[in-house]
Design a protein around this motif. Structure first.
Motif, short mmCIF file in Angstrom:
data_model
loop_
_atom_site.label_atom_id
_atom_site.label_comp_id
_atom_site.label_asym_id
_atom_site.label_seq_id
_atom_site.Cartn_x
_atom_site.Cartn_y
_atom_site.Cartn_z
N ARG A 1 -5.60 31.69 2.10
CA ARG A 1 -4.77 30.96 1.14
C ARG A 1 -4.18 29.67 1.69
O ARG A 1 -3.69 28.84 0.93
N GLU B 1 -12.02 33.62 3.81
CA GLU B 1 -11.33 32.84 2.78
C GLU B 1 -9.83 33.09 2.89
O GLU B 1 -9.39 34.24 2.86
N ASN C 1 -11.93 23.07 2.86
CA ASN C 1 -10.51 23.37 2.69
C ASN C 1 -10.12 23.28 1.23
O ASN C 1 -10.86 22.82 0.36
N ARG C 2 -8.92 23.72 0.95
CA ARG C 2 -8.43 23.84 -0.42
C ARG C 2 -8.63 22.55 -1.21
O ARG C 2 -8.38 21.45 -0.75
N PRO D 1 -4.53 26.07 4.20
CA PRO D 1 -5.55 25.19 4.79
C PRO D 1 -5.85 25.57 6.22
O PRO D 1 -4.97 25.99 6.97
N ASN E 1 -11.21 24.89 -5.05
CA ASN E 1 -10.55 26.18 -4.97
C ASN E 1 -9.22 26.05 -4.24
O ASN E 1 -9.11 25.26 -3.29
N VAL E 2 -8.23 26.83 -4.66
CA VAL E 2 -6.95 26.82 -3.95
C VAL E 2 -7.08 27.51 -2.59
O VAL E 2 -6.25 27.30 -1.70
N MET E 3 -8.11 28.34 -2.42
CA MET E 3 -8.34 29.00 -1.15
C MET E 3 -9.19 28.10 -0.25
O MET E 3 -9.93 27.24 -0.73
N SER E 4 -9.07 28.30 1.06
CA SER E 4 -9.88 27.55 2.03
C SER E 4 -10.98 28.46 2.55
O SER E 4 -10.74 29.64 2.81
#
Length: 433
Positions: A401, A399, A365-366, A403, A336-339
């Motif tokens: 955006r 969550e 993390n991402r 790291p 996922n691009v989110m952490s």
């Protein structure tokens, strides 16, 4: 002499509305926010959570009417940071590894909420108004003649153990595991506890948390505005020294008032603490097949300047029915691009057969691959897919955006599970041909 007064009911309900409440009749002015001579000899103060010129539907501010001006104190001096850290989170190098921790131990010595704060990590910049800090706390006594406030961001507090009482300038908020409490930036409070308390904190440096848009879901679902509770006015009339600790610029500072600063007799506006009972969340899910994205579990969101990509989302995994056909029902393997920083309030999480205990935490993390452990995967692939209700559990995610950079403490604490990667061992290779 101390006095504390309140009028029933204990809470007002709603979200992002305008409220008016007074703990003494006549404390609130009529028609003018800042009259020349406020009633009862009170002092007028406006507290603003957004810029004065923010659009009306985003503008956050409340007018307070208090016993003494809140400006009546001496200079702030540095205070011992303990295990609390803040941006730029550079005491440890960036670490792409998946991490998991056992529960934060309860203190063996007398410890209040401020003394029990521990930082796991974070991102962004408090001065630029972006990112989050991720903390936990464990305490065993009330804050006595001490209050706290955060000038760097609002606090989303997730109790995990014990009965909490947040005594704030604008009223008293009682909370237990299953509740969340949000205390706005700059609002002073103390935390009272009759026994051990423990929980998680998301320190939000970005846009204030708000309800997410519902999009194709329509007008109903997820968290309902009517279920958010705001306290009524309550105040202390206490004439003895009270320490005031603030977090400013990533550091802790202290000064002493000659009195309790929790002396707001009445207030009106839309900038106030609030609580929410996650048991009231209206969970959305599939009634046919496939596993929806976890965004359907979003309770609150802090938007960023990129539409659809949050500075931070607060997501819960509550009790719910699972009815999907021909579907791997637990969270699937994903990157996922989110952490994702995850915690468990009670029960068991359906994607982990062991190792993730209530009061524990994990960080993915991402773009780090994660998902169910081998035992959970095997059980889900062989399950007889009848309607099934997941009960007696509550997990959540912060969550974000960016790291999450862990602190040196988080990477060296004995609660770190050094064998976490092993939970993904033992998978057989697929067969082709």
């Amino acid at each position: 002499m101390a006095s504390a007064r309140s009028h029933a009911p204990a809470y007002q309900t709603g979200f992002a509305n305008h409220f008016a409440t007074e703990a003494a009749l006549g404390a609130l002015p009529r028609g003018r926010n800042s009259p020349q001579r406020p009633a009862l000899g009170l002092y007028t103060e406006q507290v603003s959570g957004t810029a004065f010129t923010a659009p009306r539907d985003h503008n956050l501010r409340s007018w307070l009417y208090r016993l003494r001006p809140s400006a009546q104190h001496g200079p702030y001096l540095p205070f011992d940071q303990g295990c609390l850290r803040s941006t730029p989170f550079n005491d440890a190098k960036p670490n792409p590894n998946r991490m998991r921790w056992d529960p934060l131990p309860v203190p063996t010595e007398s410890t209040d909420w401020v003394e029990g704060l521990v930082t796991y990590g974070g991102n962004g910049d408090v001065e630029a108004g972006a990112g989050v800090g991720v903390h936990m706390y464990a305490a065993n006594r009330s804050m006595i003649d001490r209050v706290f406030y955060n000038a760097d961001g609002e606090l989303l507090i997730v109790p995990q153990e014990g009965a909490h009482r947040f005594v704030t300038e604008l009223g008293v908020v009682d909370a237990r595991p299953g509740h969340i409490v949000v205390i706005p930036r700059g609002v002073r409070f103390r935390v009272e506890a009759e026994a051990t308390i423990r929980g998680y904190i998301c320190e939000n440096h970005g846009a204030p948390f708000q309800l997410p848009d519902l999009g194709p879901i329509g007008s109903n679902g997820l968290a309902n505005p009517r279920d958010f509770e705001i306290p009524v006015a309550w105040f202390e009339d206490v004439d003895r020294p009270t320490e005031c600790i603030q977090k400013y610029g990533g550091k802790l500072w202290t000064t002493t008032f000659s009195h309790s600063p929790l002396d707001v007799v009445g207030w009106h506006g839309n900038y106030a603490p609030y609580r929410y009972d996650t048991a009231l969340f209206n969970t959305i899910g599939t009634v046919s097949y496939d596993h929806p994205d976890p965004s359907i579990f979003t309770v609150l969101t802090s938007p960023s300047d990129t539409p659809g990509t949050a500075n931070c989302d607060f997501v819960i995994f509550p009790p719910r029915w699972m009815v999907a056909e021909d579907t791997f029902r637990p969270p699937w393997f994903h990157r996922n691009v989110m952490s994702e920083f995850m915690g468990l309030i009670f029960g068991e999480y359906d994607a982990k057969a062991g190792g993730f205990a209530p009061g524990g935490a994990s960080l993915h993390n991402r773009m780090s691959g994660h998902g169910p452990d081998q035992a959970s995967w095997q059980g889900a692939t062989k399950a007889d897919l009848k309607p099934h209700k997941i009960e007696n559990t509550l997990a959540f995610m912060f969550e974000t955006r960016m790291p999450i950079r862990t602190t040196d403490w988080a990477e060296k604490t004995p609660t770190m599970q050094l064998d976490y990667d092993d939970c993904w061992s033992g998978f057989d290779k697929g067969t082709v041909g």
